[in-house]
Design a protein around this motif. Structure first.
Motif, short mmCIF file in Angstrom:
data_model
loop_
_atom_site.label_atom_id
_atom_site.label_comp_id
_atom_site.label_asym_id
_atom_site.label_seq_id
_atom_site.Cartn_x
_atom_site.Cartn_y
_atom_site.Cartn_z
N ILE A 57 1.94 -20.87 -18.57
CA ILE A 57 1.89 -21.11 -17.09
C ILE A 57 2.34 -22.57 -16.66
O ILE A 57 2.89 -23.01 -15.79
N GLN A 78 6.15 -15.05 -20.49
CA GLN A 78 6.65 -13.87 -21.01
C GLN A 78 6.78 -13.72 -22.40
O GLN A 78 6.39 -12.76 -23.11
N PHE A 89 -8.29 -13.42 -16.83
CA PHE A 89 -8.25 -14.74 -15.99
C PHE A 89 -9.76 -15.10 -15.32
O PHE A 89 -10.67 -14.03 -15.04
N ARG A 93 -7.79 -11.26 -12.07
CA ARG A 93 -6.50 -11.16 -11.50
C ARG A 93 -5.92 -9.73 -11.59
O ARG A 93 -5.00 -9.57 -12.14
N MET A 95 -4.84 -5.93 -9.93
CA MET A 95 -3.98 -5.41 -8.68
C MET A 95 -4.75 -4.33 -8.22
O MET A 95 -4.80 -3.17 -8.84
N LEU A 98 -4.02 -0.86 -7.22
CA LEU A 98 -3.43 0.16 -7.80
C LEU A 98 -4.42 0.50 -9.00
O LEU A 98 -5.73 0.31 -8.76
N ASP A 102 -2.66 2.29 -13.93
CA ASP A 102 -1.50 1.50 -13.58
C ASP A 102 -1.87 0.23 -14.13
O ASP A 102 -0.99 -0.65 -14.75
N VAL A 106 0.28 -2.24 -16.94
CA VAL A 106 0.80 -3.44 -16.73
C VAL A 106 0.69 -4.15 -18.06
O VAL A 106 1.68 -5.02 -18.43
N HIS A 109 3.28 -3.79 -21.00
CA HIS A 109 4.73 -4.05 -20.73
C HIS A 109 5.53 -3.74 -21.71
O HIS A 109 6.55 -3.24 -21.88
N ARG A 171 -6.66 -4.27 -20.00
CA ARG A 171 -5.41 -4.42 -19.80
C ARG A 171 -4.97 -5.65 -20.94
O ARG A 171 -3.92 -5.48 -21.29
N LEU B 257 6.16 1.06 -11.14
CA LEU B 257 4.81 0.12 -11.37
C LEU B 257 5.10 -1.30 -11.57
O LEU B 257 4.54 -1.98 -11.07
N ASN B 258 6.15 -1.48 -12.12
CA ASN B 258 6.56 -2.99 -12.44
C ASN B 258 7.04 -3.55 -11.06
O ASN B 258 6.73 -4.76 -10.99
N ASP B 260 5.58 -2.75 -8.30
CA ASP B 260 4.43 -3.11 -7.58
C ASP B 260 3.62 -4.34 -8.40
O ASP B 260 3.10 -5.23 -7.51
N ALA B 261 3.70 -4.46 -9.54
CA ALA B 261 2.90 -5.54 -10.29
C ALA B 261 3.54 -7.01 -9.75
O ALA B 261 2.95 -7.96 -9.46
N ARG B 263 5.10 -7.48 -6.83
CA ARG B 263 4.88 -7.65 -5.52
C ARG B 263 3.17 -8.25 -5.51
O ARG B 263 3.22 -9.00 -4.72
N LEU B 264 2.44 -7.59 -6.40
CA LEU B 264 1.05 -7.84 -6.09
C LEU B 264 0.47 -9.12 -6.66
O LEU B 264 -0.25 -9.88 -6.37
N ASP B 265 1.16 -9.56 -8.11
CA ASP B 265 0.87 -10.80 -8.67
C ASP B 265 1.73 -11.32 -9.65
O ASP B 265 1.67 -10.71 -10.66
N THR B 267 2.15 -14.08 -11.02
CA THR B 267 1.46 -14.79 -12.22
C THR B 267 0.92 -14.11 -13.49
O THR B 267 1.19 -14.08 -14.68
N ALA B 268 0.20 -12.90 -12.99
CA ALA B 268 -0.47 -12.00 -13.86
C ALA B 268 0.59 -11.17 -14.46
O ALA B 268 0.91 -10.85 -15.71
N ALA B 269 1.86 -10.77 -13.73
CA ALA B 269 2.74 -10.05 -14.18
C ALA B 269 3.50 -10.69 -15.23
O ALA B 269 3.74 -10.10 -16.43
N ILE B 276 10.34 -11.27 -13.77
CA ILE B 276 10.05 -11.05 -12.32
C ILE B 276 11.29 -10.96 -11.53
O ILE B 276 11.49 -9.81 -10.94
N TRP B 279 13.13 -7.34 -12.02
CA TRP B 279 12.71 -6.35 -10.92
C TRP B 279 12.87 -6.45 -9.39
O TRP B 279 13.18 -5.47 -8.68
#
Lengths: 261, 388
Positions: A57, A78, A89, A93, A95, A98, A102, A106, A109, A171, B257-258, B260-261, B263-265, B267-269, B276, B279
């Motif tokens: 980050i 990534q 976190f 963090r 969502m 969802l 879901d 995440v 992935h 998660r 799902l991707n 949505d993720a 859109r929502l966060d 950094t977490a994604a 990012i 998508w």
């Protein structure tokens, strides 16, 4: 080979500055495979910054991070995840709008088929992957809290903090990382809930063979109970290292924490 | 046996609801006087509120989630019934087809904004790109019209790619500003471009799909003659059904799902390996494609297009449809598009003030029902699937 002797993650001379503030200074840190390392220190001592630098980050200003045999300094978030490091976190963090399922997916992935054609056209194959993913996610949640596993398709926002922490750890674990970074999992929970969550984490460790954990925590009871070794940070520097007992007895640590002169 | 019975009983509220809505729409579209329209509107609103109060809407929702395939057929049948009722009425059928075409474009916006969180205030511009592509291709080439439709979508997606860089580099409101600038540029570009007809616009040929000539009235026997707009209603309905099914599948997959993720966060994604940009690009491109596709059929139906159809105001209409309906819910789009497009056509008083009306509707919705008229339900990946 002796499993406990092998270093999984190591930081060498790791430095991170924000303008004039030195958040991490020349940090040397090592965690061995299959161990739990506690990262402690007063607020602002650089614990979370360390996680953020490791997970890509923030970019480091100096030094290097190795993971297994690879250098992972300044890789993207990534790439760090794909290498097998997953985290939670400090301010959960998730969502919130969802479902539990879901949210856990995440974290899965890298193991899911992300091809557009697969997702849109090959519905039968997708359905199988969905079914597998669901079974795994439910198994994992069960380790933490069986009743929660029956509510996989409810929005996370409707659950209390302890469940959210559990979901967040699920998660992080669903993709079977080698290293799990837990950033203050007890934040915002009562003492009883914290104890409960630590039981869960210990149980998960026994199911995930070879899982290594670095945990940031303020609750000394937690640190005493689940860590093999501790590193104490103050002003971005390592001031002490050892087992909990050794660290707790250290004069520098007492000064940093309690302000003893 | 038992289960089949239960699900058949369950179909009733949904079917009744659709029947009531269809009957209401038929009445509403046939009534001539302004007073009658107002009374009907009021009555309709009271009826819907009453149904919601006594759990009717919730039961309708259950019908839809429990028997998706059957309910989809019911809705298609209702649309065809409505078309049949107005079989020789050019104006009404044009309106019905317009609503369906706008639904396709709004579905595109839902993918961008509702799923991936990419704000797009250039919906009308991408719709317009589809229109102009159809105009140029039908007048100057012999390209089969199926391909013209696709070309409309592809052109919108390609030109959208030009915006990708600024949209990806900026976040949230800033990317919205980029798209606003694009809509304004687009209209000005059309007005000064003489090859594209300038302010006067362009003529477009009627659609012809595999010998099915959309601009001929349909004669059945000696006496019955259907308005040629019935062709366009059916054509748009097919397009809409395809777009609807596509968006549904998209939502019910890891891709959904991707988005949505992301859109929502973000950094977490990113910490879970999400690319990012990938998508956002996917959502933006898919959405623009749908808008362009809708534009192409719209142009062929109208036979004439001009820059004034593609203003910033028209883009706002598309955004308000998405907000009003329930962000991310395709059924919400259907309801909201009908309201937003049909209302000003029937209530002439509103015509002049329609932007005021949209603005106040959006503000009211955001204040009192931020999730829209029909909030999006949680994702179910496989309809009807139950954990064992």
């Amino acid at each position: 080979m002796n499993g406990t002797a092998e270093t999984l993650l190591a930081a060498r001379g790791l430095t991170k500055r924000f303008g004039g503030v030195v958040a991490l200074e020349d940090l040397e840190l090592e965690v061995r495979r299959n161990q739990v390392l506690g990262l402690i220190g007063p607020n602002g001592s650089g614990k979370t910054t360390f996680f953020n630098v490791v997970t890509g980050i923030y970019a480091a200003d100096g030094g290097e991070v190795t993971f297994g045999r690879d250098t992972i300094t300044n890789l993207s978030a990534q790439a760090v995840y794909r290498a097998g490091i997953a985290r939670t976190f400090q301010r959960s963090r998730l969502m919130l709008e969802l479902s539990i399922f879901d949210n856990i997916m995440v974290g899965n992935h890298r193991r899911l088929n992300q091809g557009l054609w697969f997702n849109l056209a090959r519905r039968r194959a997708f359905r199988r992957e969905f079914q597998d993913g669901f079974e795994q996610a439910r198994e994992l949640v069960r380790v933490f809290d069986p009743p929660l596993a029956d509510r996989m398709f409810e929005a996370v926002g409707g659950f209390p903090m302890i469940d959210r922490r559990r979901i967040e750890i699920c998660r992080a674990l669903i993709s079977h990382p080698q290293l799990l970074l837990l950033d203050e999992p007890s934040a915002g929970m009562t003492h009883e809930e914290t104890t409960q969550l630590m039981d869960d984490i210990l149980e998960v460790r026994s199911t995930f063979e070879g899982l290594t954990i670095i945990i940031i925590e303020h609750e000394m009871g937690v640190i005493e109970r689940i860590t093999n070794r501790c590193v104490v940070l103050n002003f971005g520097r390592k001031i002490c290292e050892g087992t909990y007992q050794e660290v707790a007895a250290d004069r520098l640590v007492q000064e940093a924490y309690l302000g003893i002169e | 046996m038992n289960r089949g019975h239960a699900s058949r009983a369950n179909l009733m509220p949904g079917t009744l609801g659709i029947a009531a809505a269809t009957a209401f729409l038929i009445l509403f579209l046939s009534v001539e006087s302004q007073a009658g329209t107002a009374v009907l509107l009021l009555g309709g609103a009271v009826f819907v509120l009453g149904a919601a109060r006594f759990g009717g809407i919730a039961r309708m929702r259950q019908s839809f989630t429990g028997n998706e395939g059957a309910m989809n057929l019911v809705v298609v049948a209702a649309a065809l019934l409505l078309t049949g009722f107005f079989y020789d009425d050019h104006f009404t059928l044009l309106l019905v087809a317009t609503v369906m075409i706008y639904m396709v474009a709004a579905l595109g916006l839902t993918v961008q904004f509702g799923y991936a969180g990419v704000l797009n205030f250039a919906g009308a511009a991408f719709f317009g790109i589809g229109c102009y592509t159809a105009a140029v291709l039908t007048r100057n080439t012999a390209l089969p019209h199926v391909l013209v439709l696709l070309a409309g979508g592809v052109m919108a997606a390609l030109i959208g790619a030009l915006l990708l860089l600024p949209v990806l580099r900026t976040r949230g409101h800033y990317s919205a500003v980029v798209t606003i600038a694009f809509t304004l540029l687009f209209k000005t570009f059309l007005e000064v471009n003489d090859t594209l007809g300038g302010p006067q616009g362009l003529r477009v040929d009627g659609m012809n799909l595999f010998g099915w000539r959309f601009n001929d009235n349909i004669e059945i026997g000696e006496t019955l003659e259907l308005s040629f707009f019935a062709n366009y209603v059916v054509g748009s309905l097919i397009l809409l059904a395809l777009a609807f099914a596509f968006v549904r599948r998209l939502e019910r997959s890891w891709t959904g799902l991707n988005m949505d993720a992301v859109r929502l966060d973000e950094t977490a994604a990113a910490c879970f390996g999400y690319n990012i940009s990938r998508w956002k690009i996917t959502a933006f491109t898919v959405g623009n494609f749908l808008a362009g596709l809708a534009g192409a059929i719209y142009a062929m139906m109208l036979g004439f297009i001009a820059p004034t159809n593609f203003t910033f105001g028209d883009s706002l209409i598309l955004v308000s449809i998405v907000l009003l309906g329930g962000i991310g819910n395709p059924w919400g789009i259907a309801v909201a598009t009908t309201i937003v497009i049909v209302l000003p056509e029937k209530l002439q008083i509103i015509q002049e003030y329609r932007f005021l009306l949209y603005a106040s509707m959006v503000i009211l919705i955001l204040l009192f029902r931020p999730l829209g008229l029909l909030p999006r339900p949680l994702r179910s990946y496989v309809p009807g699937w139950q954990p064992k």
